[in-house]
Design a protein around this motif. Structure first.
Motif, mmCIF file in Angstrom:
data_model
loop_
_atom_site.group_PDB
_atom_site.id
_atom_site.type_symbol
_atom_site.label_atom_id
_atom_site.label_comp_id
_atom_site.label_asym_id
_atom_site.label_seq_id
_atom_site.Cartn_x
_atom_site.Cartn_y
_atom_site.Cartn_z
ATOM 1 N N VAL A 22 0.912 -1.191 -0.050
ATOM 2 C CA VAL A 22 0.098 -0.182 0.021
ATOM 3 C C VAL A 22 0.939 1.022 -0.092
ATOM 4 O O VAL A 22 1.975 1.392 0.744
ATOM 5 C CB VAL A 22 -0.924 0.090 1.312
ATOM 6 N N SER A 23 0.479 2.097 -0.710
ATOM 7 C CA SER A 23 1.471 3.424 -0.914
ATOM 8 C C SER A 23 0.199 4.668 -0.906
ATOM 9 O O SER A 23 -0.848 4.200 -1.342
ATOM 10 C CB SER A 23 2.418 3.567 -2.158
ATOM 11 N N GLU A 62 -5.427 -1.022 -3.121
ATOM 12 C CA GLU A 62 -6.521 -1.200 -2.543
ATOM 13 C C GLU A 62 -6.938 -2.664 -2.310
ATOM 14 O O GLU A 62 -7.545 -3.017 -1.306
ATOM 15 C CB GLU A 62 -7.828 -0.837 -3.535
ATOM 16 N N ASP A 63 -6.324 -3.519 -3.097
ATOM 17 C CA ASP A 63 -6.532 -5.276 -2.799
ATOM 18 C C ASP A 63 -5.943 -5.780 -1.494
ATOM 19 O O ASP A 63 -6.219 -6.578 -0.843
ATOM 20 C CB ASP A 63 -5.808 -6.032 -4.016
ATOM 21 N N SER A 64 -5.036 -4.950 -1.043
ATOM 22 C CA SER A 64 -4.312 -5.130 0.231
ATOM 23 C C SER A 64 -4.851 -4.313 1.564
ATOM 24 O O SER A 64 -4.445 -4.365 2.628
ATOM 25 C CB SER A 64 -2.663 -4.988 0.021
ATOM 26 N N ILE A 65 -5.938 -3.922 1.296
ATOM 27 C CA ILE A 65 -6.340 -2.954 2.410
ATOM 28 C C ILE A 65 -7.632 -3.629 3.112
ATOM 29 O O ILE A 65 -8.585 -3.848 2.224
ATOM 30 C CB ILE A 65 -6.653 -1.573 1.965
ATOM 31 N N THR A 66 -7.658 -3.678 4.330
ATOM 32 C CA THR A 66 -9.043 -4.166 4.919
ATOM 33 C C THR A 66 -9.353 -2.952 5.803
ATOM 34 O O THR A 66 -8.429 -2.344 6.609
ATOM 35 C CB THR A 66 -8.716 -5.258 6.073
ATOM 36 N N ALA A 67 -10.608 -2.523 5.780
ATOM 37 C CA ALA A 67 -11.137 -1.414 6.563
ATOM 38 C C ALA A 67 -12.197 -1.917 7.443
ATOM 39 O O ALA A 67 -13.062 -2.880 7.329
ATOM 40 C CB ALA A 67 -11.921 -0.731 5.638
ATOM 41 N N ALA A 77 -8.277 1.469 9.157
ATOM 42 C CA ALA A 77 -7.855 0.446 8.029
ATOM 43 C C ALA A 77 -6.334 0.255 8.022
ATOM 44 O O ALA A 77 -5.549 0.872 8.971
ATOM 45 C CB ALA A 77 -8.092 1.213 6.623
ATOM 46 N N PHE A 78 -5.982 -1.367 7.587
ATOM 47 C CA PHE A 78 -4.675 -1.694 7.777
ATOM 48 C C PHE A 78 -4.482 -2.442 6.483
ATOM 49 O O PHE A 78 -5.332 -3.006 5.759
ATOM 50 C CB PHE A 78 -4.441 -2.739 9.135
ATOM 51 N N CYS A 79 -3.058 -2.861 6.400
ATOM 52 C CA CYS A 79 -2.537 -3.548 5.231
ATOM 53 C C CYS A 79 -2.605 -5.060 5.431
ATOM 54 O O CYS A 79 -2.479 -5.549 6.595
ATOM 55 C CB CYS A 79 -1.053 -3.473 5.018
ATOM 56 N N SER A 84 0.284 -3.341 8.856
ATOM 57 C CA SER A 84 0.477 -1.909 9.214
ATOM 58 C C SER A 84 -0.711 -1.191 9.264
ATOM 59 O O SER A 84 -1.636 -1.147 8.181
ATOM 60 C CB SER A 84 1.419 -1.311 8.060
ATOM 61 N N ASN A 85 -1.063 -0.430 10.198
ATOM 62 C CA ASN A 85 -2.186 0.404 10.101
ATOM 63 C C ASN A 85 -2.086 1.477 9.317
ATOM 64 O O ASN A 85 -0.976 2.072 9.221
ATOM 65 C CB ASN A 85 -2.462 1.064 11.714
ATOM 66 N N LEU A 86 -3.312 1.924 8.716
ATOM 67 C CA LEU A 86 -2.972 3.040 7.551
ATOM 68 C C LEU A 86 -3.929 4.328 7.886
ATOM 69 O O LEU A 86 -3.318 5.309 7.707
ATOM 70 C CB LEU A 86 -3.558 2.277 6.430
#
Ligand SMILES: [Zn+2]
Ligand SMILES: [Zn+2]
Length: 150
Positions: A22-23, A62-67, A77-79, A84-86
């Protein structure tokens, strides 16, 4: 609230999670960090929350993000790959703040405020001076601004 316009970076601020899936590019980021000492932030990230806000943002991966819906009014949200928390999103406004630690933050950043100081554990204090507010003060401000809380 001071009512003063915060100082902002002119260069975009680049950030990423630990694994790089995630960037995040934050535009016109405020040169101040938001600190939250509440119990939920501590449970989420291990200690206090330190967030950055900007005027606009681009997120890739986005595919690697869980909200996660942490309450009726907030999403965290995190990876999904590295954990990692985002970001923290305040759902009534849609506003997000992003974990300061994701970014290569240049020198000269201050602290906007520290909130939920009444929930801060005794084992740390933040040295830099900044305005402090308790949980009840923050909730009263949000209610005055028209947000409903139970
Ligand atoms: Zn990651
Ligand atoms: Zn918090």
């Amino acid at each position: 609230m001071s009512g003063e316009e915060p100082e902002r970076l002119t260069q975009p601020l680049k950030g990423k999670c630990l694994c790089g899936a995630v960037s995040i590019t934050l535009h016109s980021a405020e040169k101040e960090v938001d600190i939250c000492h509440c119990d939920m932030c501590a449970r989420w990230g291990g200690a206090f929350y330190a967030g950055l806000v900007g005027e606009s943002v681009e997120v890739s991966g986005e595919d690697s993000i869980t909200a996660y819906q942490s309450s009726e009014w907030a999403e965290r949200a995190f990876c999904s790959k590295c954990g990692s928390n985002l970001w923290f999103r305040f759902k009534p406004t849609g506003n997000r703040s992003f974990l300061a630690g994701l970014f290569d933050v240049p020198e000269g950043f201050g602290i906007k405020h520290q909130i939920f100081v009444d929930e801060k554990p005794d084992w740390y204090d933040i040295a830099q001076e900044s305005p402090m507010k308790t949980g009840p003060e923050i909730i009263a401000e949000a209610k005055a601004a028209g947000f409903e809380f139970d």
